[in-house]
Design a protein around this motif. Structure first.
Motif, mmCIF file in Angstrom:
data_model
loop_
_atom_site.group_PDB
_atom_site.id
_atom_site.type_symbol
_atom_site.label_atom_id
_atom_site.label_comp_id
_atom_site.label_asym_id
_atom_site.label_seq_id
_atom_site.Cartn_x
_atom_site.Cartn_y
_atom_site.Cartn_z
ATOM 1 N N THR A 1 14.082 7.960 13.021
ATOM 2 C CA THR A 1 12.822 8.507 12.522
ATOM 3 C C THR A 1 13.011 8.908 11.064
ATOM 4 N N ILE A 2 12.117 8.405 10.236
ATOM 5 C CA ILE A 2 12.165 8.630 8.790
ATOM 6 C C ILE A 2 11.088 9.638 8.391
ATOM 7 N N ASP A 3 11.484 10.652 7.658
ATOM 8 C CA ASP A 3 10.542 11.582 7.041
ATOM 9 C C ASP A 3 10.729 11.497 5.533
ATOM 10 N N GLY A 4 9.622 11.376 4.810
ATOM 11 C CA GLY A 4 9.735 11.264 3.365
ATOM 12 C C GLY A 4 8.405 11.444 2.662
ATOM 13 N N ILE A 5 8.412 11.106 1.392
ATOM 14 C CA ILE A 5 7.211 11.229 0.556
ATOM 15 C C ILE A 5 6.847 9.859 0.004
ATOM 16 N N ARG A 6 5.600 9.460 0.222
ATOM 17 C CA ARG A 6 5.073 8.221 -0.362
ATOM 18 C C ARG A 6 4.502 8.549 -1.738
ATOM 19 N N HIS A 7 5.004 7.873 -2.750
ATOM 20 C CA HIS A 7 4.557 8.099 -4.118
ATOM 21 C C HIS A 7 3.740 6.895 -4.593
ATOM 22 N N ARG A 8 2.567 7.165 -5.164
ATOM 23 C CA ARG A 8 1.748 6.114 -5.774
ATOM 24 C C ARG A 8 1.402 6.512 -7.201
ATOM 25 N N ASP A 9 1.314 5.506 -8.057
ATOM 26 C CA ASP A 9 0.869 5.768 -9.420
ATOM 27 C C ASP A 9 0.072 4.578 -9.928
ATOM 28 N N GLY A 10 -0.763 4.827 -10.928
ATOM 29 C CA GLY A 10 -1.607 3.790 -11.499
ATOM 30 C C GLY A 10 -2.302 4.311 -12.744
ATOM 31 N N ILE A 11 -3.318 3.581 -13.179
ATOM 32 C CA ILE A 11 -4.062 3.937 -14.395
ATOM 33 C C ILE A 11 -5.527 4.128 -14.033
ATOM 34 N N TRP A 12 -6.087 5.296 -14.402
ATOM 35 C CA TRP A 12 -7.497 5.586 -14.153
ATOM 36 C C TRP A 12 -8.134 6.028 -15.468
ATOM 37 N N ASN A 13 -9.153 5.254 -15.911
ATOM 38 C CA ASN A 13 -9.819 5.554 -17.184
ATOM 39 C C ASN A 13 -8.818 5.677 -18.334
ATOM 40 N N GLY A 14 -7.824 4.788 -18.316
ATOM 41 C CA GLY A 14 -6.843 4.759 -19.388
ATOM 42 C C GLY A 14 -5.767 5.812 -19.307
ATOM 43 N N GLU A 15 -5.805 6.640 -18.260
ATOM 44 C CA GLU A 15 -4.824 7.705 -18.110
ATOM 45 C C GLU A 15 -3.974 7.468 -16.860
ATOM 46 N N PRO A 16 -2.661 7.730 -16.946
ATOM 47 C CA PRO A 16 -1.811 7.580 -15.753
ATOM 48 C C PRO A 16 -2.131 8.651 -14.713
ATOM 49 N N VAL A 17 -2.195 8.250 -13.454
ATOM 50 C CA VAL A 17 -2.439 9.177 -12.351
ATOM 51 C C VAL A 17 -1.389 8.929 -11.270
ATOM 52 N N THR A 18 -1.069 9.975 -10.523
ATOM 53 C CA THR A 18 -0.091 9.871 -9.446
ATOM 54 C C THR A 18 -0.595 10.610 -8.215
#
Length: 245
Positions: free
Chosen positions: A173-190
């Motif tokens: 059993t794995i416990d962890g954190i899913r991380h996502r990032d991208g660009i929204w309106n020209g600004e980086p978001v996570t």
């Protein structure tokens, strides 16, 4: 009623489940097929898939890294978990490309291939969602907090009939954190999100001790048998956020 184009290639991934599959009811998770034992024939060779990376070349550009090979169950479970959550919509690949690489680390007999393909599909974005996420350059990875054999697995082993579980079958059993990032309106978001799931896998059992010394003409075992690749292999996955405990 029209059928989604995405369903056609996914159906091609599904193979007929061979006789000999057994199902074990695991409390709180559901029903999962587990290997009863190795088959005597090797599966079809899928090594030519264009998106896989040869061993030792996992960092080659333009390729999806292969799941690291290991005969240590925890090490393999961690490597597969990281590969399961590692994708980049700006890479030029689609969800089925990532699926193909993950299936390369699946049961080499093909018995669990259909179920594993269905399990993986629930962890990856759909084709339509992928196209939308690609507009924002969305990518994802997993950081693992813990990887442990759940207590419920001992109960499952105790309830299994003799020979029902192949030697080397286990669960992490794995416990962890899913991380996502991208660009929204020209600004980086996570964004970060806690996740938990269970990986059912099989590793080569430890060799029985022997007093026999190999003859000079005999070569040591390379870790392969019956034409199957060495190392652990994934059987099935639990539902996301519904792991064994």
């Amino acid at each position: 009623m029209k059928t989604s184009r995405a369903s056609s290639p996914r159906r091609r991934l599904i193979v007929v489940i061979a006789a000999g599959v057994v199902f074990l009811l695991l409390a709180g998770v559901g029903v999962y097929g587990l290997i009863t034992g190795p088959r005597t024939t090797a599966p079809a060779d899928d090594a030519g898939a264009p998106t896989t990376v040869p061993p030792g070349d996992a960092t080659a550009p333009g390729r999806i890294p292969a799941v690291p090979v290991s005969d240590d169950p925890e090490e393999f479970a961690r490597g597969f978990a990281e590969a399961l959550f590692a994708w980049d919509t700006s890479s030029g690949f689609m969800p089925l490309d990532y699926t193909a690489v993950l299936l390369d680390a699946g049961d080499p007999t093909g018995i669990e291939q259909a179920g594993l393909a269905a399990d993986i599909a629930h962890y990856l974005p759909t084709k339509d969602a992928w196209v939308q996420l690609r507009e924002y350059g969305t990518r994802q990875h997993l950081s693992i907090d813990t990887a442990v054999i759940p207590e419920a697995w001992a109960e499952a082993e105790a309830q299994a009939r003799p020979g029902q579980l192949a030697p080397g079958t286990t669960a992490y059993t794995i416990d962890g954190i899913r991380h996502r990032d991208g660009i929204w309106n020209g600004e980086p978001v996570t964004s970060d999100h806690e996740v938990a799931f269970t990986i059912f896998l099989r590793c080569p059992p430890a060799p029985e001790p022997s007093d026999e010394t190999p003859r000079p003409t005999e070569k040591p075992s390379s870790g392969e048998s019956d034409g199957r690749p060495a190392g652990c292999h994934v059987l099935r996955l639990s539902q996301l956020d519904n792991p064994l405990r």
